[in-house]
Structures are given as C-alpha cells and as structure tokens.
Design a protein around this motif. Structure first.
Motif, PDB file in Angstrom:
ATOM      1  N   CYS A 110      37.521  10.913  92.379  1.00 62.93           N
ATOM      2  CA  CYS A 110      38.048  10.961  91.013  1.00 62.93           C
ATOM      3  C   CYS A 110      38.087   9.590  90.342  1.00 62.93           C
ATOM      4  O   CYS A 110      38.323   9.503  89.131  1.00 62.93           O
ATOM      5  CB  CYS A 110      39.483  11.504  91.027  1.00 62.93           C
ATOM      6  SG  CYS A 110      39.615  13.240  91.458  1.00 62.93           S
ATOM      7  N   LEU A 111      37.897   8.543  91.099  1.00 68.09           N
ATOM      8  CA  LEU A 111      38.146   7.202  90.593  1.00 68.09           C
ATOM      9  C   LEU A 111      36.933   6.613  89.895  1.00 68.09           C
ATOM     10  O   LEU A 111      35.825   6.585  90.447  1.00 68.09           O
ATOM     11  CB  LEU A 111      38.574   6.280  91.735  1.00 68.09           C
ATOM     12  CG  LEU A 111      39.843   6.699  92.491  1.00 68.09           C
ATOM     13  CD1 LEU A 111      40.100   5.757  93.662  1.00 68.09           C
ATOM     14  CD2 LEU A 111      41.056   6.730  91.554  1.00 68.09           C
ATOM     15  N   GLU A 112      37.145   6.133  88.687  1.00 68.66           N
ATOM     16  CA  GLU A 112      36.134   5.391  87.949  1.00 68.66           C
ATOM     17  C   GLU A 112      36.232   3.911  88.334  1.00 68.66           C
ATOM     18  O   GLU A 112      37.228   3.487  88.934  1.00 68.66           O
ATOM     19  CB  GLU A 112      36.351   5.582  86.452  1.00 68.66           C
ATOM     20  CG  GLU A 112      36.225   7.042  86.008  1.00 68.66           C
ATOM     21  CD  GLU A 112      36.625   7.262  84.566  1.00 68.66           C
ATOM     22  OE1 GLU A 112      37.034   6.276  83.903  1.00 68.66           O
ATOM     23  OE2 GLU A 112      36.532   8.414  84.094  1.00 68.66           O
ATOM     24  N   PRO A 113      35.214   3.120  88.020  1.00 71.15           N
ATOM     25  CA  PRO A 113      35.254   1.706  88.411  1.00 71.15           C
ATOM     26  C   PRO A 113      36.535   0.985  88.005  1.00 71.15           C
ATOM     27  O   PRO A 113      37.123   0.244  88.814  1.00 71.15           O
ATOM     28  CB  PRO A 113      34.022   1.117  87.712  1.00 71.15           C
ATOM     29  CG  PRO A 113      33.066   2.260  87.662  1.00 71.15           C
ATOM     30  CD  PRO A 113      33.914   3.472  87.411  1.00 71.15           C
ATOM     31  N   GLU A 114      36.995   1.179  86.765  1.00 67.70           N
ATOM     32  CA  GLU A 114      38.208   0.486  86.331  1.00 67.70           C
ATOM     33  C   GLU A 114      39.447   0.982  87.082  1.00 67.70           C
ATOM     34  O   GLU A 114      40.412   0.236  87.247  1.00 67.70           O
ATOM     35  CB  GLU A 114      38.393   0.647  84.819  1.00 67.70           C
ATOM     36  CG  GLU A 114      37.530  -0.281  83.993  1.00 67.70           C
ATOM     37  CD  GLU A 114      37.777  -1.757  84.319  1.00 67.70           C
ATOM     38  OE1 GLU A 114      38.948  -2.184  84.291  1.00 67.70           O
ATOM     39  OE2 GLU A 114      36.803  -2.472  84.611  1.00 67.70           O
ATOM     40  N   ASP A 115      39.418   2.247  87.547  1.00 63.81           N
ATOM     41  CA  ASP A 115      40.523   2.753  88.360  1.00 63.81           C
ATOM     42  C   ASP A 115      40.577   2.032  89.697  1.00 63.81           C
ATOM     43  O   ASP A 115      41.668   1.713  90.201  1.00 63.81           O
ATOM     44  CB  ASP A 115      40.370   4.257  88.608  1.00 63.81           C
ATOM     45  CG  ASP A 115      40.376   5.074  87.334  1.00 63.81           C
ATOM     46  OD1 ASP A 115      41.064   4.666  86.373  1.00 63.81           O
ATOM     47  OD2 ASP A 115      39.689   6.121  87.291  1.00 63.81           O
ATOM     48  N   VAL A 116      39.408   1.793  90.290  1.00 61.79           N
ATOM     49  CA  VAL A 116      39.365   1.097  91.573  1.00 61.79           C
ATOM     50  C   VAL A 116      39.799  -0.353  91.404  1.00 61.79           C
ATOM     51  O   VAL A 116      40.511  -0.910  92.256  1.00 61.79           O
ATOM     52  CB  VAL A 116      37.962   1.192  92.198  1.00 61.79           C
ATOM     53  CG1 VAL A 116      37.859   0.327  93.453  1.00 61.79           C
ATOM     54  CG2 VAL A 116      37.640   2.648  92.539  1.00 61.79           C
ATOM     55  N   TYR A 117      39.382  -0.990  90.309  1.00 64.87           N
ATOM     56  CA  TYR A 117      39.841  -2.359  90.049  1.00 64.87           C
ATOM     57  C   TYR A 117      41.356  -2.395  89.931  1.00 64.87           C
ATOM     58  O   TYR A 117      42.022  -3.256  90.541  1.00 64.87           O
ATOM     59  CB  TYR A 117      39.204  -2.875  88.761  1.00 64.87           C
ATOM     60  CG  TYR A 117      39.714  -4.233  88.315  1.00 64.87           C
ATOM     61  CD1 TYR A 117      39.467  -5.375  89.071  1.00 64.87           C
ATOM     62  CD2 TYR A 117      40.469  -4.358  87.144  1.00 64.87           C
ATOM     63  CE1 TYR A 117      39.941  -6.619  88.667  1.00 64.87           C
ATOM     64  CE2 TYR A 117      40.942  -5.598  86.733  1.00 64.87           C
ATOM     65  CZ  TYR A 117      40.682  -6.719  87.493  1.00 64.87           C
ATOM     66  OH  TYR A 117      41.162  -7.940  87.097  1.00 64.87           O
ATOM     67  N   LEU A 118      41.936  -1.449  89.192  1.00 65.71           N
ATOM     68  CA  LEU A 118      43.387  -1.389  89.048  1.00 65.71           C
ATOM     69  C   LEU A 118      44.049  -1.091  90.391  1.00 65.71           C
ATOM     70  O   LEU A 118      45.079  -1.692  90.741  1.00 65.71           O
ATOM     71  CB  LEU A 118      43.764  -0.324  88.017  1.00 65.71           C
ATOM     72  CG  LEU A 118      45.256  -0.097  87.770  1.00 65.71           C
ATOM     73  CD1 LEU A 118      45.919  -1.373  87.261  1.00 65.71           C
ATOM     74  CD2 LEU A 118      45.455   1.050  86.782  1.00 65.71           C
ATOM     75  N   SER A 119      43.463  -0.177  91.145  1.00 60.76           N
ATOM     76  CA  SER A 119      43.983   0.140  92.476  1.00 60.76           C
ATOM     77  C   SER A 119      43.999  -1.107  93.347  1.00 60.76           C
ATOM     78  O   SER A 119      44.958  -1.356  94.087  1.00 60.76           O
ATOM     79  CB  SER A 119      43.132   1.240  93.122  1.00 60.76           C
ATOM     80  OG  SER A 119      43.694   1.684  94.323  1.00 60.76           O
ATOM     81  N   GLY A 120      42.940  -1.902  93.257  1.00 55.95           N
ATOM     82  CA  GLY A 120      42.889  -3.149  94.005  1.00 55.95           C
ATOM     83  C   GLY A 120      43.947  -4.138  93.570  1.00 55.95           C
ATOM     84  O   GLY A 120      44.598  -4.780  94.402  1.00 55.95           O
ATOM     85  N   LEU A 121      44.142  -4.275  92.264  1.00 57.45           N
ATOM     86  CA  LEU A 121      45.186  -5.182  91.770  1.00 57.45           C
ATOM     87  C   LEU A 121      46.556  -4.783  92.312  1.00 57.45           C
ATOM     88  O   LEU A 121      47.341  -5.632  92.756  1.00 57.45           O
ATOM     89  CB  LEU A 121      45.215  -5.186  90.244  1.00 57.45           C
ATOM     90  CG  LEU A 121      44.041  -5.830  89.512  1.00 57.45           C
ATOM     91  CD1 LEU A 121      44.231  -5.700  88.003  1.00 57.45           C
ATOM     92  CD2 LEU A 121      43.891  -7.311  89.899  1.00 57.45           C
ATOM     93  N   VAL A 122      46.857  -3.479  92.252  1.00 58.45           N
ATOM     94  CA  VAL A 122      48.157  -2.995  92.747  1.00 58.45           C
ATOM     95  C   VAL A 122      48.263  -3.228  94.253  1.00 58.45           C
ATOM     96  O   VAL A 122      49.262  -3.750  94.755  1.00 58.45           O
ATOM     97  CB  VAL A 122      48.346  -1.504  92.409  1.00 58.45           C
ATOM     98  CG1 VAL A 122      49.618  -0.961  93.055  1.00 58.45           C
ATOM     99  CG2 VAL A 122      48.402  -1.301  90.893  1.00 58.45           C
ATOM    100  N   ALA A 123      47.232  -2.832  94.995  1.00 58.92           N
ATOM    101  CA  ALA A 123      47.272  -2.908  96.457  1.00 58.92           C
ATOM    102  C   ALA A 123      47.345  -4.343  96.956  1.00 58.92           C
ATOM    103  O   ALA A 123      48.167  -4.676  97.811  1.00 58.92           O
ATOM    104  CB  ALA A 123      46.051  -2.210  97.035  1.00 58.92           C
TER     105      ALA A 123
END
Length: 464
Positions: A110-123
């Motif tokens: 379900c994750l778009e590139p910007e979602d993964v970038y945000l996920s990385g920032l949070v993680a």
C-alpha cells in the motif's frame, strides 16, 4: 586504547562520563573523556588528562554513562505504521493466518514512495531516541526512500528491497506490485547496491525475502551477485514450521541443508530469526560463517531460539526488533532484557543453568554481535581509538539507577531507551538532551497524522 596526548584541535570532547568501552579487556573509565575528530574516536582516558585538547564543542557528561551505539540487526521500515494496527483489527475479528502473508506484505504494497520516506523518518528518529545508531533493513518497498530518510536523520544503516519472484507456494493473493520476474529481481537488487556503494554511512544490501517466495534460480543468482559485489544478503531463515515443511516437501531437506546443497551458504548470508534450527543447521551456520539475528519479542513464540549456543560458538548474531508491527517497541535495550529472560526459560529448565547468559553479555550481543553480523566490527560495536564515533550518553542520575557501583552493570541491567540523552553517529551529534538535531520531529508528526488515514484506508480495503 589511550594514546600519548599533545595539544590538539578536535571537533568534539565529551568529558566527565563513565565510559563503558566493551573492548576485549572490558575497560571502564570512571570520570572519563572521549575525544572525536571528524567521524572517529581519537582518544579516550580520564577526564583529568584531557586538558590539552582544544575542542570546537564540548559536552558535559557528568552523571552519564557512555556506551557504544546499539545495532538493530533486523528491521522492517515499511511496517513502522503497523504499530498496534493488527492488535486493533484483532479486537474486531480474528486475524487471518499467517500474518506475514495476509497483513504484512499487503501493508507494504500500500505504500507509495513518500509514505516509505515518512515511515523511515518516523522509524529512524525513534531508533535514535532509544539508542540505536545502526540498522539492517529486512527488505521492503522503495528502499531508496529509506536511504534518503536515514541520510536526513543521521543514522547508520543498510537498506534493501523486498524480493520475491514466485507466489504459487503461498496462494494467489500476493499483491502484484510486490512480485517481480527473476531478471527484474536481480537487476533491481544489484542496481540498488551500486547506487549506494559510495555512501559511507548508508549503504544497500541484496535481499531474498524467504525461500518460499524466491525461486532456486533467483537464490543462486543473488548469491553470485553477493560474492561479486562483496555485500550481504538479508533474508528470513528457519522462522516458521511452514518453512521447514515446505523445504522437506519440495527438496527433502531442512532449509539450511538445502541451501548448503545449492552451494549458496557463505558469510554473505544474513539470516533473520534463525529459530527452528537443527543441530546440523547450527553446524552449517558455524562452518559457512552465516550471520543471524535474534528478535527477542517474537522468536519465543516460534520455538526454542539457539541464541546462547550460537553466541558461545562464535556465530555472528545480533539483536533485532523486527519492527513495531511485531514487537511494538524499537528499544534494543528492552529486546536484550526480554532475550535474557527467554534464554533463562529455554535453557535453565533443560540444563539447570542459573544464568545461561548474562545481561552484560547481551549488551555485547546488541553491540559487538550486531556489528559482527552486519560485517562492520572494524568500524563500530565498541568504543576504541580509531573506530567510528557512534556512541550514546545515558542518564544515570535517576533514582532507579542508584547506587552505582559498576557502570557496566547499570548499562546492561537498568538502562532503557528513554534513558538515552545524547547520541553521536559518525562524529555528529544527532540528538542532544533528548532533542533531535537533524530533523523537525513536530513536522514529522504532523505529516504522519496527515498521511496515516489514507494509508490505513487503502490497507483496510485490502484485508477486509
């Protein structure tokens, strides 16, 4: 460890802390100091002896314990936003099993590139805040976005791509965007590694999700690429009984034995979980120098993890969280504490050992073990002159740490992630006094609250 010191300009001086080096001699420097120039430790010793340095900046370490940064040797960046989600679903209806097939892979799809970038920032911000300075990504969607987030946060890491080229063994419902052809899988993995090979702090590995979803031909070709590129392959191995049954049914051997028959076992293979190992498979790990990761919050629900045996036999094994979708927490201190209790339960009843592995040893697994498993023990894992300046300052002034007779005891038994006050990675102060210095955490939270409803809605439609 210490060098003769003259007048010297340096970038950073941390003084007044108790320095737990975890070096081969078990050195602890009471009221010590650490001198950093660029990305390296250039001197350590008593704080009283550091007067000839001229630092650009100084950190007062009094009431603090300095230890090497912790390493998360198995983490799923793309599952960061699943923290608590499956538990919420389970309160409304039974979860479909296995979870990895029915929820984890669909969520990643379900994750778009910007979602993964945000996920990385949070993680990765979360990791820094609980003392993790390096991670190994298990393999997920849009790994370049993970690398971009790791670069921005300032953490050390190895990103990788979720790699699957067959789905017939797990049913027809695998999202199409999570599958690729054999040729695509090899090309995407190799090109990812090459794109990041000149970055000193954030690099890329190859990946094979697990043997059930990777064809024998792909396993052989990715293994060949690993030797050619001299880079590791992140995979899941001996994680579940279904995997053992699959290997027996298809190949007549246990998973590690089958991989040995194909000639692909080597120190390039990094094997998450490694729970359901036979004695012969442990022998193969040792013989071929495979590395492993013990995820303490999940592994004990699978079987009897062989952490103590593997550690004693010199197998390169570290600790991992598996991500918040599995453990909830990214705190490797807590993983170590859970692993200690788990190993007591798994070993003491059988062998009548009161303490099969100590908290101090498990702190070494979380640092030295992780560094060995990731192939970077020459750079990190201990505090020594010449190594990378990746270390933590942990607040030991609170009442739950008192009295302090031994800083190593406190660091191994009492400190948890929220005691981490200041974090240095590659010589850079990425968190100071619990405040991130590299990213705006308020802005990250605001973006998370904005994006999460749309991600959740896409996911819920898939798994309803």
């Amino acid at each position: 460890m210490q060098e003769e010191m003259g007048s010297q300009a340096i970038d950073l001086l941390v003084k007044g802390c108790d320095v737990v080096t975890l070096d081969a001699n078990g050195t602890v420097i009471t009221d010590g100091a650490i001198a950093v120039e660029k990305d390296r430790i250039v001197w350590m010793g008593p704080a009283a002896d550091c007067g000839s340095f001229t630092p650009k900046s100084t950190i007062d370490g009094r009431g603090r314990i300095a230890i090497p940064g912790l390493i998360d040797a198995h983490f799923h960046t793309g599952q960061q936003f699943l923290r608590g989600k499956l538990q919420a679903i389970a309160r409304t209806r039974p979860l479909k099993l296995p979870v990895w097939k029915n929820y984890l892979i669909p969520f990643e799809s379900c994750l778009e590139p910007e979602d993964v970038y945000l996920s990385g920032l949070v993680a990765y911000t979360n990791m820094i805040q609980v003392g993790t300075t390096c991670f190994a990504e298990a393999g997920g969607p849009h790994p370049d976005e993970m690398g971009r987030a790791a670069t921005d946060v300032g953490i050390r890491g190895f990103v990788s791509l979720s790699t699957m080229d067959q789905s017939e063994n797990i049913g027809p419902d695998v999202p199409a965007n999570m599958l690729m052809t054999h040729e695509q899988a090899v090309e995407r993995n190799v090109s990812l590694v090459k794109r990041w090979q000149d970055n000193d702090r954030v690099k890329a590995w190859l990946s094979l999700r697990q043997i059930i979803v990777c064809s024998p031909g792909l396993i052989k070709d990715i293994s060949t690429a690993a030797r050619d590129l001299d880079v590791k392959i992140h995979t899941h191995l001996c994680e579940g009984s279904y995997e053992i049954d699959y290997a027996f049914e298809k190949f007549g051997k246990r998973p590690t034995e089958w991989l040995d028959e194909m000639g692909v076992l080597s120190y390039h293979l990094h094997c998450a979980h490694s729970v359901l190992l036979s004695p012969n498979e442990v022998d193969l790990y040792q013989k071929h120098r495979l590395s492993a990761c013990h995820c303490g919050f999940g592994n004990y629900s699978i079987g009897h993890p062989r952490l103590v045996e593997m550690w004693r036999r010199g197998i390169a094994i570290g600790l991992g969280t598996d991500g918040p979708g599995a453990a909830g927490t990214l705190d490797i201190f807590q993983v170590a504490h859970v692993a200690r209790v788990g190993q007591q339960a798994a070993n003491s009843a059988v062998f009548h050992q009161r303490e099969p592995i100590s908290a101090e040893e498990l702190l070494k697994v979380a640092t030295i073990g992780g560094a060995r498993a990731l192939g970077i023990i020459d750079k990190v894992g201990t505090l020594e002159v010449g190594k990378k300046a990746d270390f933590l300052l942990c607040d030991s002034s609170r009442m739950d740490h008192q009295p302090i007779y031994d800083a190593l005891f406190v660091a191994a038994n009492l400190v948890v992630g929220r005691d981490v006050e200041t974090v240095i990675v590659d010589g850079n102060v990425v968190m100071k006094n619990r405040e991130m210095q590299t990213v705006d955490t308020a802005a990250i939270k605001a973006k998370l609250f904005e994006r999460l409803p749309a991600i959740s809605e896409r996911f819920e439609r898939m798994v309803a």
